[in-house]
Write a protein that holds these residues in place. Sequence first.
Motif, PDB file in Angstrom:
ATOM      1  N   LEU A  61       1.716   2.000   8.994  1.00  0.00           N
ATOM      2  CA  LEU A  61       1.843   2.517   7.632  1.00  0.00           C
ATOM      3  C   LEU A  61       2.776   3.724   7.555  1.00  0.00           C
ATOM      4  O   LEU A  61       2.706   4.520   6.610  1.00  0.00           O
ATOM      5  N   HIS A  62       3.633   3.855   8.544  1.00  0.00           N
ATOM      6  CA  HIS A  62       4.535   5.006   8.594  1.00  0.00           C
ATOM      7  C   HIS A  62       5.372   5.123   7.322  1.00  0.00           C
ATOM      8  O   HIS A  62       5.617   6.231   6.818  1.00  0.00           O
ATOM      9  N   ASN A  63       5.817   3.988   6.786  1.00  0.00           N
ATOM     10  CA  ASN A  63       6.654   3.999   5.585  1.00  0.00           C
ATOM     11  C   ASN A  63       5.843   4.015   4.297  1.00  0.00           C
ATOM     12  O   ASN A  63       6.425   4.110   3.208  1.00  0.00           O
ATOM     13  N   ASN A  64       4.531   3.906   4.410  1.00  0.00           N
ATOM     14  CA  ASN A  64       3.680   3.732   3.236  1.00  0.00           C
ATOM     15  C   ASN A  64       2.934   4.988   2.808  1.00  0.00           C
ATOM     16  O   ASN A  64       2.302   4.997   1.753  1.00  0.00           O
ATOM     17  N   LEU A  83     -12.136  -0.968   0.982  1.00  0.00           N
ATOM     18  CA  LEU A  83     -12.352  -0.201  -0.245  1.00  0.00           C
ATOM     19  C   LEU A  83     -11.649  -0.824  -1.447  1.00  0.00           C
ATOM     20  O   LEU A  83     -11.891  -0.425  -2.586  1.00  0.00           O
ATOM     21  N   GLY A  84     -10.768  -1.767  -1.212  1.00  0.00           N
ATOM     22  CA  GLY A  84     -10.098  -2.452  -2.311  1.00  0.00           C
ATOM     23  C   GLY A  84      -9.044  -1.613  -2.999  1.00  0.00           C
ATOM     24  O   GLY A  84      -8.985  -1.571  -4.229  1.00  0.00           O
ATOM     25  N   VAL A  85      -8.209  -0.926  -2.226  1.00  0.00           N
ATOM     26  CA  VAL A  85      -7.208  -0.043  -2.824  1.00  0.00           C
ATOM     27  C   VAL A  85      -5.815  -0.360  -2.290  1.00  0.00           C
ATOM     28  O   VAL A  85      -5.634  -0.703  -1.125  1.00  0.00           O
ATOM     29  N   SER A  86      -4.830  -0.232  -3.159  1.00  0.00           N
ATOM     30  CA  SER A  86      -3.435  -0.333  -2.741  1.00  0.00           C
ATOM     31  C   SER A  86      -2.662   0.928  -3.098  1.00  0.00           C
ATOM     32  O   SER A  86      -1.508   1.086  -2.689  1.00  0.00           O
ATOM     33  N   TYR A 106       0.845  -1.205   0.000  1.00  0.00           N
ATOM     34  CA  TYR A 106       0.000   0.000   0.000  1.00  0.00           C
ATOM     35  C   TYR A 106       0.878   1.252   0.000  1.00  0.00           C
ATOM     36  O   TYR A 106       1.880   1.338   0.711  1.00  0.00           O
ATOM     37  N   LYS A 107       0.466   2.256  -0.806  1.00  0.00           N
ATOM     38  CA  LYS A 107       1.118   3.552  -0.796  1.00  0.00           C
ATOM     39  C   LYS A 107       0.083   4.650  -0.996  1.00  0.00           C
ATOM     40  O   LYS A 107      -0.878   4.480  -1.757  1.00  0.00           O
ATOM     41  N   ALA A 108       0.297   5.768  -0.313  1.00  0.00           N
ATOM     42  CA  ALA A 108      -0.592   6.915  -0.474  1.00  0.00           C
ATOM     43  C   ALA A 108       0.214   8.197  -0.449  1.00  0.00           C
ATOM     44  O   ALA A 108       1.199   8.324   0.294  1.00  0.00           O
TER      45      ALA A 108
END
Length: 463
Positions: free
Chosen positions: A358-361, A311-314, A42-44
Amino acid sequence: MKLNRRAFLKGAGAGVAASACASGLASSLFSFPAHAQSQGDYKALVCVFLYGGMDAHDVVLPYDQASYNQFKQVRQSLLTIQGSARQRENLLPLNPISHKQGNRQFALPPEMAGVKQLFDAGDAAIIGNVGPMIEPVSKAALEAKAVKLPPRLFSHNDQQAIWQSSAPEGAQTGWGGLFADHAASSNTGKTFTNISTDGSALFLTGNTVQSYQISTQGAAKIGILEHLSEDTEQAELEAALRHHFGKNTVNYDHLLHGDMSAILNNAYSANSAFDRATQAATQSISTTFPTGQLGGQLNAVAKTISLRKELGVSRQVFFVGMGGFDTHSNQAKSLPALLTQIDQGLVAFSQAMKEMGLHNNVTLFTASDFGRTLAVNGDGTDHGWGSHHFVMGGAVKGNDIYGTIPESTLGHERDAGGGRLIPDISVDQFAYPLGRWFGVSDAHLQHALPNLKHFTAPPLTFL
């Protein structure tokens, strides 16, 4: 409760507005996977846009005595109003690892103690003197009018658009949306690839991916349905309207009618799907966010990220907006309060990402119309050009300053007049490492960032 025609039309109009804004035309919206993508995949990206023009001179301040004295000489009238908050001994000195600025030292204002801790811990970096450019600009070329400049410099609307899309007001796509066009193929729930907490966002508009809008309370609501649901006597009408908004099988002779119907139906379905995802959430957040404009929006972003499985998101791109930075007057009072909001909001968001693992994501960055003048107009500052920005997240090579911080004096080689900074780094150069980290190919980056080809400097390495 009796619902008359006028009240019905008013509520229905609100419902249409909420639904039409909630999502653009979309297809294959809501087939969610039974399991999430791996958390490591995962990335945002999260863009925090500071509307009005952030005064970077009052955020990244000179700290070595000689530079501070120069700064004090130019800004004496404003510093007098600010009082002890901008006295050198009350600033928060930075100790970047690279010391690329020579013997010059810098500090953050006392309102940003939390961001300083993030910087010191390597979780945040400063990118110096960023602004819209078509090609590199020198002072000599600027004065000789021998260089291509972004159209309508110093105009709020146009520079907001150029920051977000590399084109002035009227642009159709933003680089965040074009990044998402490339990345959305990895998402099952494509509708939720781009999400705005600040209404319709040019930054998030791609060729194939549109933005889905949420409020600080979650999915947007259809006003007439919320109105009717308060009265059980209207249950039959409410059910009929829900059926109407939710169906997508009606055929219309008029193309516009069909398009509007599709927008409404897709928006209603998107909101329903978002609500279902919220109800099925398997991850919660205990981090407390500050109240206020920015804290509420970042809280909504964090909660939405917690729904990534449902939600089905990466891959996701978020847009958050905060106003109030057009500080032509009363800056000494208004800007510190805004900086406090930024500080508290970013610290809470960083904590929430760490809490979720998710700190790195997730990488957050700031942007703004433009910077402001070093020169003071009395109790405020005027429209500038280049500005300094923060990048934050576990993937960031933090505790450092990238680019340059021009001298806090007037008349130097990066001064376009009045301390209005000529940018050293273009928005396209700033966006490039963000896109690379997000997984966008070089070919697609060249398309999303059309002015990148005019700059030959090595890419920034903050990610």
